[in-house]
Design a protein around this motif. Sequence first.
Motif, PDB file in Angstrom:
ATOM      1  N   UNK A 129      36.208  30.977  53.073  1.00  0.00           N
ATOM      2  CA  UNK A 129      36.389  32.244  52.349  1.00  0.00           C
ATOM      3  C   UNK A 129      35.131  33.109  52.411  1.00  0.00           C
ATOM      4  N   UNK A 130      34.247  32.803  53.348  1.00  0.00           N
ATOM      5  CA  UNK A 130      32.974  33.516  53.448  1.00  0.00           C
ATOM      6  C   UNK A 130      33.157  35.016  53.646  1.00  0.00           C
ATOM      7  N   UNK A 131      34.216  35.431  54.327  1.00  0.00           N
ATOM      8  CA  UNK A 131      34.405  36.866  54.605  1.00  0.00           C
ATOM      9  C   UNK A 131      35.078  37.602  53.440  1.00  0.00           C
ATOM     10  N   UNK A 132      35.455  36.891  52.382  1.00  0.00           N
ATOM     11  CA  UNK A 132      36.074  37.515  51.216  1.00  0.00           C
ATOM     12  C   UNK A 132      35.056  37.646  50.087  1.00  0.00           C
ATOM     13  N   UNK A 133      35.247  38.666  49.268  1.00  0.00           N
ATOM     14  CA  UNK A 133      34.387  38.869  48.110  1.00  0.00           C
ATOM     15  C   UNK A 133      35.177  38.529  46.850  1.00  0.00           C
ATOM     16  N   UNK A 134      34.720  37.502  46.120  1.00  0.00           N
ATOM     17  CA  UNK A 134      35.422  37.112  44.901  1.00  0.00           C
ATOM     18  C   UNK A 134      35.355  38.215  43.832  1.00  0.00           C
ATOM     19  N   UNK A 135      34.170  38.828  43.597  1.00  0.00           N
ATOM     20  CA  UNK A 135      34.131  39.931  42.616  1.00  0.00           C
ATOM     21  C   UNK A 135      35.052  41.091  42.996  1.00  0.00           C
ATOM     22  N   UNK A 136      35.138  41.412  44.282  1.00  0.00           N
ATOM     23  CA  UNK A 136      36.029  42.487  44.711  1.00  0.00           C
ATOM     24  C   UNK A 136      37.491  42.107  44.502  1.00  0.00           C
ATOM     25  N   UNK A 137      37.820  40.831  44.712  1.00  0.00           N
ATOM     26  CA  UNK A 137      39.186  40.361  44.489  1.00  0.00           C
ATOM     27  C   UNK A 137      39.555  40.488  43.016  1.00  0.00           C
ATOM     28  N   UNK A 138      38.645  40.113  42.129  1.00  0.00           N
ATOM     29  CA  UNK A 138      38.891  40.240  40.685  1.00  0.00           C
ATOM     30  C   UNK A 138      39.073  41.716  40.322  1.00  0.00           C
ATOM     31  N   UNK A 139      38.175  42.553  40.823  1.00  0.00           N
ATOM     32  CA  UNK A 139      38.235  43.984  40.521  1.00  0.00           C
ATOM     33  C   UNK A 139      39.538  44.601  41.032  1.00  0.00           C
ATOM     34  N   UNK A 140      39.935  44.228  42.238  1.00  0.00           N
ATOM     35  CA  UNK A 140      41.188  44.747  42.807  1.00  0.00           C
ATOM     36  C   UNK A 140      42.378  44.306  41.967  1.00  0.00           C
TER      37      UNK A 140
END
Length: 193
Positions: A129-140
């Motif tokens: 999952x290195x190419x994904x942003x967890x904070x951005x996923x939460x925000x989205x």
Amino acid sequence: SDLRQMLVTKSVENIQFLPFLTTDANNLSWLGYGCLKGDGTVVTVNAIGAALQTLYILVYLYYSPAKRPVLLQVLLLLAVVVTGYGYLTILVDSGTRLTHLGLFCSVFTISMYLSPLADLAKVVRSKSTRCLSFPLTITTFVASSSWTLYGLQLHDLYITVPNVPGIITSLVQFWLFQRYRPELDKPYSPLPA
């Protein structure tokens, strides 16, 4: 976090410019929709979003070693915004203007929410999952859920429908973060002790 990284490192290395630009275009489109509809919530949120995205663009431009391609992309965005404004004010009658703009905003928002699908295939292939942003996923997830509920409250399909894909892609990303835990994300294997 991208803005902070640019300010700390004084570089744009490993930061993509296109998300700043498309998000700014999305905010400007929804700002126009909010103004046309007379919806203060849509206007306020998207005015703040457009201002922040414009700040990110200016910081990116300042630290970018290749300013010409960045400026050309910004000019292209401005040309699209001006063309859209001209189309809506000159060619579309006032009775259907809100419908045309709402449809455009919806299609644009759906395409933005579906854009991470390309990364999802990479995550499954690499089991990382290195190419994904967890904070951005939460925000989205929070933003798309909030807008969906707001659209339902107003009975506005142009706000409701395009935000559902944001919820779905966020849930898929949460599942991927669960499936491929960060500790499995290391680019090396530990040496035996």
